[in-house]
Design a protein around this motif. Structure first.
Motif: not given
Length: 303
Positions: A198-214
């Motif tokens: 599995s490659n499950p979702p692993y990004i903490p919710t609080k860190d999602l905003a720091s991801l690139s817009r793409e």
């Protein structure tokens, strides 16, 4: 594709230079790579032909496709979303809004488990795999493509992702080895597998905003958000996997940066021993390989 005062490109080479210039002017870090990929793919030529066959006349349909693609890229749409497909471990996989783009880091998981699959096939003549949270089907399809005596059941909560994975399987001629169903991880699955990946979702919710817009604007949030600490999916898999593995079965997981110890602890508490940690090309711990502890399985069987 060009500013109003500029002439429309007449050849393949001119189109490539025009797209590259526009992307460079927009300060895109990957301008040259993006231009080469967009023009070659949309014109139906190999990348080297942008140079060696640069004088090839550009047809109006290709010019129109390139014009739209350029506007989409300048508007922030990722190249592979524009093209509708991305290569993964030598396979060209169609994308949909419900799927992540398969990325090179995940190829680490393929390399980590191929020896396991081949050993299993050597011992048993076959290997059964479950792939959880499949997206495009990238992991399972790459594994069965490399190992003809392996079969994979892909499971995803998204119906659209399941449809995309099955289309990819058919397009690649892997429909006999690869099946996919809609489901919530391993809930309701009764059979046991030689290998769970599995490659499950692993990004903490609080860190999602720091991801690139793409990423934020085009990848499905369901496949990114790992909950408050990024470990929600791992907890579910750890709780379910021990009952769905055969004797001597293995489990392999992609993880996020800095999650190696915490994910290992979750699975150790459920009776799994860690067999290996595999780093990606950037040197980041990216994949964990586990085996269900023999004493745990013996105790469960009442032996």
């Amino acid at each position: 594709m060009t500013r109003p005062e500029q002439a429309e490109p007449a050849t393949l080479g001119e189109a490539w230079l025009a797209v590259r210039s526009a992307l460079r002017s927009a300060k895109l870090e990957t301008a040259d790579l993006d231009a080469r990929m967009l023009v070659s793919r949309l014109a139906g030529v190999e990348p080297h032909q942008l140079v060696t066959a640069g004088e090839t006349p550009l047809t109006q349909p290709v010019r129109d496709r390139l014009g739209k693609a350029l506007q989409d890229r300048l508007g922030g749409r990722p190249v592979h979303r524009i093209l509708g497909a991305r290569e993964f471990y030598g396979l060209m996989l169609g994308l949909s809004p419900a799927t992540l783009e398969p990325r090179p880091d995940t190829e680490t998981l393929i390399e980590a488990v191929l020896p396991v699959i081949r050993e299993t096939i050597a011992a048993k003549g076959r290997c059964s795999i479950a792939d959880l949270g499949i997206g495009t089907g990238a992991i399972g399809l790459a594994l069965v493509a490399e190992c003809p005596n392996a079969s994979c059941l892909g499971i995803d909560i998204s119906e659209e992702a399941v449809e995309t994975a099955l289309k990819n399987a058919q397009a690649l001629g892997l429909g006999e080895q690869y099946k996919a169903i809609q489901g919530d991880w391993l809930s309701g699955i009764e059979r046991r597998f030689d290998l769970i990946v599995s490659n499950p979702p692993y990004i903490p919710t609080k860190d999602l905003a720091s991801l690139s817009r793409e990423v934020i604007d085009h990848d499905p949030m369901l496949a990114l958000d790992g909950g408050a600490d990024g470990l929600d999916a791992y907890r579910i898999i750890a709780a379910q996997a021990e009952a769905r593995l055969v004797e001597e079965g293995r489990l392999a997981l992609e993880i996020g940066i800095g999650q190696s110890q915490s994910v290992t602890a979750l699975f150790a508490a459920r009776g799994f021993d860690r067999l290996g940690v595999f780093a990606d090309l950037g040197g980041v711990d990216r994949v964990l390989l586990f085996k269900l502890r023999a004493t745990r399985r013996t105790a469960e069987q009442g032996i």
